[in-house]
Design an enzyme around this catalytic site. Sequence first.
Site, PDB file in Angstrom:
ATOM      1  N   ARG A  10       6.253   4.120   0.942  1.00 44.68           N
ATOM      2  CA  ARG A  10       5.612   2.780   1.389  1.00 44.68           C
ATOM      3  C   ARG A  10       4.492   2.796   2.167  1.00 44.68           C
ATOM      4  NH1 ARG A  10       9.387  -0.522   5.647  1.00 44.68           N
ATOM      5  NH2 ARG A  10       7.593  -1.943   5.879  1.00 44.68           N
ATOM      6  N   PRO A 192      -1.862   2.083   7.273  1.00 43.83           N
ATOM      7  CA  PRO A 192      -2.092   2.590   5.478  1.00 43.83           C
ATOM      8  C   PRO A 192      -2.372   4.040   5.563  1.00 43.83           C
ATOM      9  CG  PRO A 192      -3.095   0.423   6.224  1.00 43.83           C
ATOM     10  CD  PRO A 192      -2.724   0.953   7.715  1.00 43.83           C
ATOM     11  N   SER A 193      -2.015   4.611   4.538  1.00 44.18           N
ATOM     12  CA  SER A 193      -2.621   5.820   3.954  1.00 44.18           C
ATOM     13  C   SER A 193      -2.115   7.086   4.944  1.00 44.18           C
ATOM     14  CB  SER A 193      -4.176   6.020   3.862  1.00 44.18           C
ATOM     15  OG  SER A 193      -4.734   4.926   2.934  1.00 44.18           O
ATOM     16  N   ARG A 194      -1.045   6.674   5.410  1.00 47.09           N
ATOM     17  CA  ARG A 194      -0.413   7.531   6.524  1.00 47.09           C
ATOM     18  C   ARG A 194      -1.369   8.077   7.863  1.00 47.09           C
ATOM     19  NH1 ARG A 194       3.175   5.922   4.095  1.00 47.09           N
ATOM     20  NH2 ARG A 194       4.954   7.000   2.973  1.00 47.09           N
ATOM     21  N   LEU A 195      -2.276   7.281   7.865  1.00 52.81           N
ATOM     22  CA  LEU A 195      -3.119   7.371   9.249  1.00 52.81           C
ATOM     23  C   LEU A 195      -2.481   6.747  10.280  1.00 52.81           C
ATOM     24  CD1 LEU A 195      -6.588   7.505   7.495  1.00 52.81           C
ATOM     25  CD2 LEU A 195      -5.264   9.519   8.306  1.00 52.81           C
TER      26      LEU A 195
END
Length: 215
Positions: A10, A192-195
């Site tokens: 997610r 978001p985007s695992r950042l």
Amino acid sequence: MNKSLADMRRDYTRDGLSETSAPEEPFALFRQWFQEAVQAEQAPVEPNAMTLATVDEQGRPHCRVLLLKALDERGFTFFTNYDSDKGAQLAHSPFAAMTFFWPGLERQVRIEGQVEKVSAEESDAYFHVRPLGSRLGAWASPQSRVIRDRAELERLLAETEQRFLEQAPHCPPHWGGYRLVPERMEFWQGRPSRLHDRLDYRLTAGSWVRQRLAP
């Protein structure tokens, strides 16, 4: 199955965590996040649930989920059987780590530090506000020991109920609290985007030093 697990993900978009909005010391931020977890529409059933990690004499780690029962400037307090596996591990190595995870808020807090027993007065005070069944269970259960079956546990409970038929159960000598005194607290906010945002507080020479960690 491996393919379905690999596809489970997610994106975290709910919030952010910046140095400009975070306090200089970690306890204020933890209290804020904890209250928001309690009040959140999608709050977990037990927002005070946390994973506690300890290490045994062979250096092997052990984890289990417990409930936080007190918090003040001294640290984070939980209660258990001192004769349990976790009690033996803490007696050998009085250091531990705990993790809180609040998925509805896309947040996690990691805490590391030394563990000490709370005073007998603190343990006794908390024991007497527990439900009667929990107090009886603290006497009846030989926690972490092998028992034959469920019937044996129920027999031990029945014997305990008979023992305290005429008096309220007092705090057992083998039961009480531990306080984790934090030396490090890391706050993780999903992005978001695992950042993700990670703010790390470390106790250095008596003062908290705050740093941002790469996700």
